[in-house]
Design a protein around this motif. Structure first.
Motif, PDB file in Angstrom:
ATOM      1  N   GLU A  98      18.616 -11.770  -6.285  1.00  0.00           N
ATOM      2  CA  GLU A  98      18.051 -12.573  -5.200  1.00  0.00           C
ATOM      3  C   GLU A  98      17.684 -13.968  -5.678  1.00  0.00           C
ATOM      4  OE1 GLU A  98      17.823 -12.154  -1.922  1.00  0.00           O
ATOM      5  OE2 GLU A  98      19.072 -10.392  -2.308  1.00  0.00           O
ATOM      6  N   GLU A  99      17.207 -14.057  -6.908  1.00  0.00           N
ATOM      7  CA  GLU A  99      16.847 -15.362  -7.464  1.00  0.00           C
ATOM      8  C   GLU A  99      18.075 -16.259  -7.574  1.00  0.00           C
ATOM      9  OE1 GLU A  99      13.840 -16.887 -10.978  1.00  0.00           O
ATOM     10  OE2 GLU A  99      15.073 -15.115 -11.359  1.00  0.00           O
ATOM     11  N   LEU A 100      19.219 -15.684  -7.967  1.00  0.00           N
ATOM     12  CA  LEU A 100      20.446 -16.472  -8.012  1.00  0.00           C
ATOM     13  C   LEU A 100      20.849 -16.932  -6.617  1.00  0.00           C
ATOM     14  CD1 LEU A 100      22.982 -14.881 -10.543  1.00  0.00           C
ATOM     15  CD2 LEU A 100      21.252 -16.643 -10.907  1.00  0.00           C
ATOM     16  N   ARG A 101      20.699 -16.052  -5.649  1.00  0.00           N
ATOM     17  CA  ARG A 101      21.057 -16.433  -4.275  1.00  0.00           C
ATOM     18  C   ARG A 101      20.171 -17.565  -3.774  1.00  0.00           C
ATOM     19  NH1 ARG A 101      21.368 -10.401  -3.872  1.00  0.00           N
ATOM     20  NH2 ARG A 101      23.571  -9.922  -4.206  1.00  0.00           N
ATOM     21  N   ASP A 102      18.922 -17.554  -4.204  1.00  0.00           N
ATOM     22  CA  ASP A 102      18.023 -18.645  -3.828  1.00  0.00           C
ATOM     23  C   ASP A 102      18.483 -19.976  -4.409  1.00  0.00           C
ATOM     24  OD1 ASP A 102      16.422 -16.914  -2.405  1.00  0.00           O
ATOM     25  OD2 ASP A 102      14.936 -16.661  -4.003  1.00  0.00           O
ATOM     26  N   LEU A 103      19.240 -19.915  -5.535  1.00  0.00           N
ATOM     27  CA  LEU A 103      19.785 -21.121  -6.157  1.00  0.00           C
ATOM     28  C   LEU A 103      21.132 -21.516  -5.551  1.00  0.00           C
ATOM     29  CD1 LEU A 103      19.018 -20.454  -9.950  1.00  0.00           C
ATOM     30  CD2 LEU A 103      17.830 -22.043  -8.416  1.00  0.00           C
ATOM     31  N   GLY A 104      21.584 -20.739  -4.554  1.00  0.00           N
ATOM     32  CA  GLY A 104      22.857 -21.035  -3.905  1.00  0.00           C
ATOM     33  C   GLY A 104      24.051 -20.396  -4.580  1.00  0.00           C
ATOM     34  N   LEU A 105      23.797 -19.422  -5.479  1.00  0.00           N
ATOM     35  CA  LEU A 105      24.881 -18.739  -6.177  1.00  0.00           C
ATOM     36  C   LEU A 105      25.094 -17.366  -5.544  1.00  0.00           C
ATOM     37  CD1 LEU A 105      23.752 -19.665  -9.786  1.00  0.00           C
ATOM     38  CD2 LEU A 105      25.811 -20.508  -8.643  1.00  0.00           C
ATOM     39  N   ASP A 106      26.338 -17.031  -5.275  1.00  0.00           N
ATOM     40  CA  ASP A 106      26.672 -15.786  -4.585  1.00  0.00           C
ATOM     41  C   ASP A 106      26.714 -14.639  -5.587  1.00  0.00           C
ATOM     42  OD1 ASP A 106      27.391 -13.999  -2.652  1.00  0.00           O
ATOM     43  OD2 ASP A 106      29.491 -14.631  -2.537  1.00  0.00           O
ATOM     44  N   ALA A 107      25.547 -14.122  -5.937  1.00  0.00           N
ATOM     45  CA  ALA A 107      25.449 -13.066  -6.938  1.00  0.00           C
ATOM     46  C   ALA A 107      26.118 -11.785  -6.459  1.00  0.00           C
ATOM     47  CB  ALA A 107      23.982 -12.793  -7.269  1.00  0.00           C
ATOM     48  N   VAL A 108      26.690 -11.042  -7.405  1.00  0.00           N
ATOM     49  CA  VAL A 108      27.299  -9.751  -7.128  1.00  0.00           C
ATOM     50  C   VAL A 108      26.352  -8.659  -7.630  1.00  0.00           C
ATOM     51  CG1 VAL A 108      29.275  -8.248  -7.552  1.00  0.00           C
ATOM     52  CG2 VAL A 108      29.600 -10.737  -7.409  1.00  0.00           C
ATOM     53  N   GLY A 109      25.963  -7.763  -6.762  1.00  0.00           N
ATOM     54  CA  GLY A 109      25.092  -6.674  -7.199  1.00  0.00           C
ATOM     55  C   GLY A 109      23.728  -6.742  -6.533  1.00  0.00           C
ATOM     56  N   PRO A 110      22.826  -5.883  -6.997  1.00  0.00           N
ATOM     57  CA  PRO A 110      22.925  -5.116  -8.243  1.00  0.00           C
ATOM     58  C   PRO A 110      23.822  -3.889  -8.123  1.00  0.00           C
ATOM     59  CG  PRO A 110      20.849  -4.644  -7.142  1.00  0.00           C
ATOM     60  CD  PRO A 110      21.506  -5.741  -6.350  1.00  0.00           C
ATOM     61  N   ILE A 111      24.367  -3.488  -9.271  1.00  0.00           N
ATOM     62  CA  ILE A 111      25.213  -2.310  -9.387  1.00  0.00           C
ATOM     63  C   ILE A 111      24.526  -1.360 -10.367  1.00  0.00           C
ATOM     64  CG2 ILE A 111      27.467  -1.428 -10.102  1.00  0.00           C
ATOM     65  CD1 ILE A 111      28.553  -4.297  -9.555  1.00  0.00           C
ATOM     66  N   ASP A 112      24.354  -0.103  -9.969  1.00  0.00           N
ATOM     67  CA  ASP A 112      23.725   0.899 -10.823  1.00  0.00           C
ATOM     68  C   ASP A 112      24.795   1.804 -11.423  1.00  0.00           C
ATOM     69  OD1 ASP A 112      21.134   0.008  -9.991  1.00  0.00           O
ATOM     70  OD2 ASP A 112      21.354   1.196  -8.158  1.00  0.00           O
ATOM     71  N   PHE A 113      24.672   2.098 -12.707  1.00  0.00           N
ATOM     72  CA  PHE A 113      25.616   3.017 -13.342  1.00  0.00           C
ATOM     73  C   PHE A 113      24.991   3.608 -14.591  1.00  0.00           C
ATOM     74  CE2 PHE A 113      26.389  -0.988 -15.454  1.00  0.00           C
ATOM     75  CZ  PHE A 113      26.736  -0.669 -16.754  1.00  0.00           C
ATOM     76  N   GLY A 114      25.700   4.545 -15.189  1.00  0.00           N
ATOM     77  CA  GLY A 114      25.197   5.183 -16.398  1.00  0.00           C
ATOM     78  C   GLY A 114      26.336   5.780 -17.192  1.00  0.00           C
ATOM     79  N   ARG A 115      25.982   6.297 -18.357  1.00  0.00           N
ATOM     80  CA  ARG A 115      26.960   6.995 -19.195  1.00  0.00           C
ATOM     81  C   ARG A 115      26.221   8.008 -20.056  1.00  0.00           C
ATOM     82  NH1 ARG A 115      26.501   4.770 -24.376  1.00  0.00           N
ATOM     83  NH2 ARG A 115      25.731   2.621 -24.472  1.00  0.00           N
TER      84      ARG A 115
END
Length: 285
Positions: A98-115
């Motif tokens: 969300e902070e990136l989006r506030d800077l005008g950057l189209d952030a991808v995610g968040p994505i959750d995963f594991g191994r």
């Protein structure tokens, strides 16, 4: 850096075509590697990690082609093995995106995963992560960046995996080659809302966070001047070129890397051709 939810460099991602062969190669250089990990089917990748104090190196390979790993496959097709991405540590992936989006950057995610993670004492644990990515088109000098939140640090930073025959203790710098270092450094600054400083040889340094490794943008010619006599075969004109790594005992480093190492002043250097496309510079700290 003024991003509230991004701490600094977390790890360097080294894409490799042959994951197990790469792991054996880095073991020969004196690194202790984690057991091989397998990511979720959607990610379609596997990895080995080389753990330090608060950061690490990830050897990443494609196990099954998926939509998610298409950019990584394109990287391997275009360049071969080498540093493809740098991860930052984030304290909250959702808020960081969300902070990136506030800077005008189209952030991808968040994505959750594991191994799954084999544990040294026997049995199996799970490593769980949440990540967000900067837009694919926003890659300074072609180097993609993303941020990783670790939910299970105890299954990743395992003490037995943090001891290396070559004495490695942590990342100091990520070396990024660029014909116009200043331009690509400014690009990184815009993405992380940070600062920069220049060095006498024309390198432009971008700190990633207090106590964390920094980025150094420099031309390939400048890199050659810094490490004379070291082959730069496989080092790109523009892209992730190398890692400066702190060690506890440079003599032990020289012994561990053997004939692959070149002693230069207060450092031991391993050419990228001997480390899956990554120039390695070991310095005592």
């Amino acid at each position: 850096m003024s991003l509230q939810y991004v701490v600094g460099i977390d790890h360097a991602v080294v894409m490799v075509k042959d994951l197990d062969s790469a792991a054996a190669n880095w073991q020969r250089l004196g690194f202790t590697l984690s057991p091989r990990g397998t990511h979720s089917p959607a990610l379609g990748s596997g990895n080995y990690t080389i753990m330090f104090g608060h950061d690490y190196i990830e050897l990443l390979g494609i196990l099954t082609p998926t939509e998610h790993n298409a950019p990584s496959r394109a990287f391997l097709d275009a360049r071969g093995d080498g540093i493809e991405r740098i991860a930052f540590t984030t304290t909250d992936a959702a808020k960081g995106a969300e902070e990136l989006r506030d800077l005008g950057l189209d952030a991808v995610g968040p994505i959750d995963f594991g191994r799954p993670v084999p544990l040294p004492g026997g049995g199996e644990g799970e490593a769980r992560f949440s990540i967000f990515q900067w837009p694919l088109t926003e890659a300074p000098a072609g180097l993609r960046i993303f941020a990783c939140q670790h939910h299970t640090r105890d299954t990743v930073w395992i003490p037995e995996l943090q001891r290396h025959a070559n004495g490695a203790t942590g990342l100091v710098r990520v070396l990024i080659t660029a014909p116009r270092p200043e331009s690509d450094a400014r690009h990184m600054l815009r993405l992380i809302d940070g600062e920069q400083y220049s060095e006498p040889d024309g390198s432009v340094v971008v700190p990633s966070g207090e106590g964390r490794a920094e980025f150094a943008f420099l031309s390939r010619d400048t890199l050659a001047q810094q490490y004379p006599g070291v082959s730069l075969d496989g080092v790109p004109e523009r892209g992730g070129a190398g890692l400066i790594i702190a060690v506890s005992d440079l003599a032990a480093t020289a012994q561990a890397v053997g004939a692959a190492g070149v002693a230069l002043g207060n450092s031991v250097v391993v050419a990228s051709s001997a480390a899956n496309g990554v120039l390695l510079v070991f310095v005592q700290r």
